[in-house]
Design a protein around this motif. Structure first.
Motif, mmCIF file in Angstrom:
data_model
loop_
_atom_site.group_PDB
_atom_site.id
_atom_site.type_symbol
_atom_site.label_atom_id
_atom_site.label_comp_id
_atom_site.label_asym_id
_atom_site.label_seq_id
_atom_site.Cartn_x
_atom_site.Cartn_y
_atom_site.Cartn_z
ATOM 1 N N PHE A 165 0.867 -1.112 -0.115
ATOM 2 C CA PHE A 165 0.107 0.008 0.012
ATOM 3 C C PHE A 165 0.846 1.175 0.084
ATOM 4 O O PHE A 165 0.677 2.235 -0.694
ATOM 5 C CB PHE A 165 -1.023 0.040 1.048
ATOM 6 C CG PHE A 165 -2.344 -1.066 1.216
ATOM 7 C CD1 PHE A 165 -2.758 -1.228 0.041
ATOM 8 C CD2 PHE A 165 -2.531 -1.286 2.125
ATOM 9 C CE1 PHE A 165 -3.761 -2.006 -0.234
ATOM 10 C CE2 PHE A 165 -3.773 -2.230 2.232
ATOM 11 C CZ PHE A 165 -4.460 -2.592 1.036
ATOM 12 N N LEU A 166 1.860 1.168 0.734
ATOM 13 C CA LEU A 166 2.703 2.569 0.880
ATOM 14 C C LEU A 166 3.346 2.704 -0.275
ATOM 15 O O LEU A 166 3.604 3.741 -0.928
ATOM 16 C CB LEU A 166 3.877 2.107 2.097
ATOM 17 C CG LEU A 166 4.828 3.312 2.134
ATOM 18 C CD1 LEU A 166 3.943 4.601 2.631
ATOM 19 C CD2 LEU A 166 5.785 3.031 3.410
ATOM 20 N N GLY A 167 3.896 1.586 -1.077
ATOM 21 C CA GLY A 167 4.745 1.735 -2.321
ATOM 22 C C GLY A 167 3.590 2.270 -3.419
ATOM 23 O O GLY A 167 4.023 3.328 -4.253
ATOM 24 N N SER A 168 2.388 1.720 -3.455
ATOM 25 C CA SER A 168 1.501 2.102 -4.272
ATOM 26 C C SER A 168 1.251 3.568 -4.137
ATOM 27 O O SER A 168 0.975 4.519 -5.131
ATOM 28 C CB SER A 168 0.186 1.477 -4.133
ATOM 29 O OG SER A 168 0.319 -0.026 -4.724
ATOM 30 N N ALA A 169 0.875 4.007 -2.942
ATOM 31 C CA ALA A 169 0.508 5.447 -2.519
ATOM 32 C C ALA A 169 1.787 6.336 -3.107
ATOM 33 O O ALA A 169 1.558 7.312 -3.592
ATOM 34 C CB ALA A 169 0.321 5.564 -1.152
ATOM 35 N N ILE A 170 2.958 5.955 -2.881
ATOM 36 C CA ILE A 170 4.156 6.782 -3.098
ATOM 37 C C ILE A 170 3.972 6.937 -4.813
ATOM 38 O O ILE A 170 4.378 7.945 -5.513
ATOM 39 C CB ILE A 170 5.418 6.418 -2.861
ATOM 40 C CG1 ILE A 170 5.446 6.528 -1.032
ATOM 41 C CG2 ILE A 170 6.730 6.657 -3.412
ATOM 42 C CD1 ILE A 170 6.637 5.512 -0.439
ATOM 43 N N PHE A 171 3.957 5.653 -5.472
ATOM 44 C CA PHE A 171 3.927 5.759 -7.055
ATOM 45 C C PHE A 171 2.721 6.481 -7.633
ATOM 46 O O PHE A 171 3.067 7.059 -8.366
ATOM 47 C CB PHE A 171 3.936 4.205 -7.389
ATOM 48 C CG PHE A 171 3.928 4.253 -8.902
ATOM 49 C CD1 PHE A 171 4.999 4.301 -9.685
ATOM 50 C CD2 PHE A 171 2.591 3.754 -9.592
ATOM 51 C CE1 PHE A 171 4.935 4.124 -11.127
ATOM 52 C CE2 PHE A 171 2.621 3.739 -10.921
ATOM 53 C CZ PHE A 171 3.748 3.888 -11.551
ATOM 54 N N LEU A 172 1.524 6.444 -7.013
ATOM 55 C CA LEU A 172 0.392 7.317 -7.260
ATOM 56 C C LEU A 172 0.682 8.816 -7.274
ATOM 57 O O LEU A 172 0.520 9.574 -8.207
ATOM 58 C CB LEU A 172 -0.796 6.779 -6.528
ATOM 59 C CG LEU A 172 -1.284 5.604 -7.051
ATOM 60 C CD1 LEU A 172 -2.702 5.215 -6.155
ATOM 61 C CD2 LEU A 172 -2.157 5.911 -8.467
ATOM 62 N N ALA A 173 1.279 9.245 -6.207
ATOM 63 C CA ALA A 173 1.662 10.646 -5.911
ATOM 64 C C ALA A 173 2.698 11.209 -6.633
ATOM 65 O O ALA A 173 2.580 12.106 -7.260
ATOM 66 C CB ALA A 173 2.037 10.671 -4.379
ATOM 67 N N TYR A 174 3.555 10.123 -7.028
ATOM 68 C CA TYR A 174 4.669 10.784 -7.879
ATOM 69 C C TYR A 174 4.129 10.894 -9.355
ATOM 70 O O TYR A 174 4.544 11.651 -10.055
ATOM 71 C CB TYR A 174 5.973 9.840 -7.943
ATOM 72 C CG TYR A 174 6.991 9.741 -8.827
ATOM 73 C CD1 TYR A 174 7.939 11.252 -8.683
ATOM 74 C CD2 TYR A 174 7.073 9.125 -10.099
ATOM 75 C CE1 TYR A 174 8.841 11.315 -9.517
ATOM 76 C CE2 TYR A 174 8.265 9.525 -11.058
ATOM 77 C CZ TYR A 174 8.932 10.766 -10.718
ATOM 78 O OH TYR A 174 9.950 10.925 -11.624
ATOM 79 N N THR A 175 3.246 9.841 -9.918
ATOM 80 C CA THR A 175 2.765 9.864 -11.106
ATOM 81 C C THR A 175 1.999 11.149 -11.329
ATOM 82 O O THR A 175 1.718 11.836 -12.263
ATOM 83 C CB THR A 175 1.896 8.656 -11.581
ATOM 84 O OG1 THR A 175 2.832 7.354 -11.209
ATOM 85 C CG2 THR A 175 1.468 8.559 -12.836
#
Length: 185
Positions: A165-175
């Motif tokens: 979840f943490l990795g996905s949130a970081i990836f979504l925010a970066y995108t």
């Protein structure tokens, strides 16, 4: 002497075909209202979460003197968990409805949430991902508080899920940050 030819302009569509196209576009646009009952169902789910919160709070009040500090802390974490899920439901209901179904006429409402001014599908995804990280954090904290009663294999899975979840949130925010930058240019 030759005359330059006039630029080709498409002929207007036949009136019957144009009306069919307009009706189909109205149908497509109107189909967004199919989602309205879904948001209504989420409101009912949120009411059920409120009832669950009150039930758990009542249990804590009634058994306050008998519970150990660990059990009390687990109860408080459960209340926080229910509240965070309710917050998540509120974001999905308000943000989803305003983004996909119909504009909310709240410009002059004194309690209008600030985040609603710049809500879009990307913002909703990031808020959802951040909420899921928060919820999984609470579940992980509950496991750590009650580590003696937790299966070590379950704790490993909870850590793995939380990191996902943490990795996905970081990836979504970066995108989303990249997309915002591209929109500015």
């Amino acid at each position: 002497m030759s005359h330059p030819s006039a630029p080709h302009t498409p002929s207007p569509p036949s009136t019957a075909a144009h009306r069919v196209e307009q009706l189909f576009e109205i149908l497509i646009f109107g189909s967004r209202w199919i989602q309205a009952p879904l948001y209504g169902g989420l409101i009912i789910a949120e009411l059920l979460y409120a009832a669950k919160f009150l039930t758990e709070l009542w249990h804590m009040i009634v058994h306050f003197r008998e519970e150990t500090e660990t059990l009390f802390m687990l109860g408080v974490l459960s209340l926080i968990d229910v509240t965070m899920v309710a917050n998540l439901l509120t974001m999905v209901i308000i943000g989803g409805y305003a983004t996909f179904v119909s504009k909310l006429d709240l410009e002059t409402h004194p309690d209008r949430p600030e985040w609603l001014t710049h809500v879009d599908p990307g913002t909703i995804k990031i808020k959802l991902a951040a909420s899921l990280v928060g919820i999984s954090s609470i579940h992980l904290l509950k496991a750590f508080v009650d580590v003696t009663n937790e299966n070590p294999e379950h704790i490993k899975w909870k850590i793995f899920i939380h990191m996902t979840f943490l990795g996905s949130a970081i990836f979504l925010a970066y995108t989303d940050k990249l997309m915002q930058r591209d929109r500015k240019h």
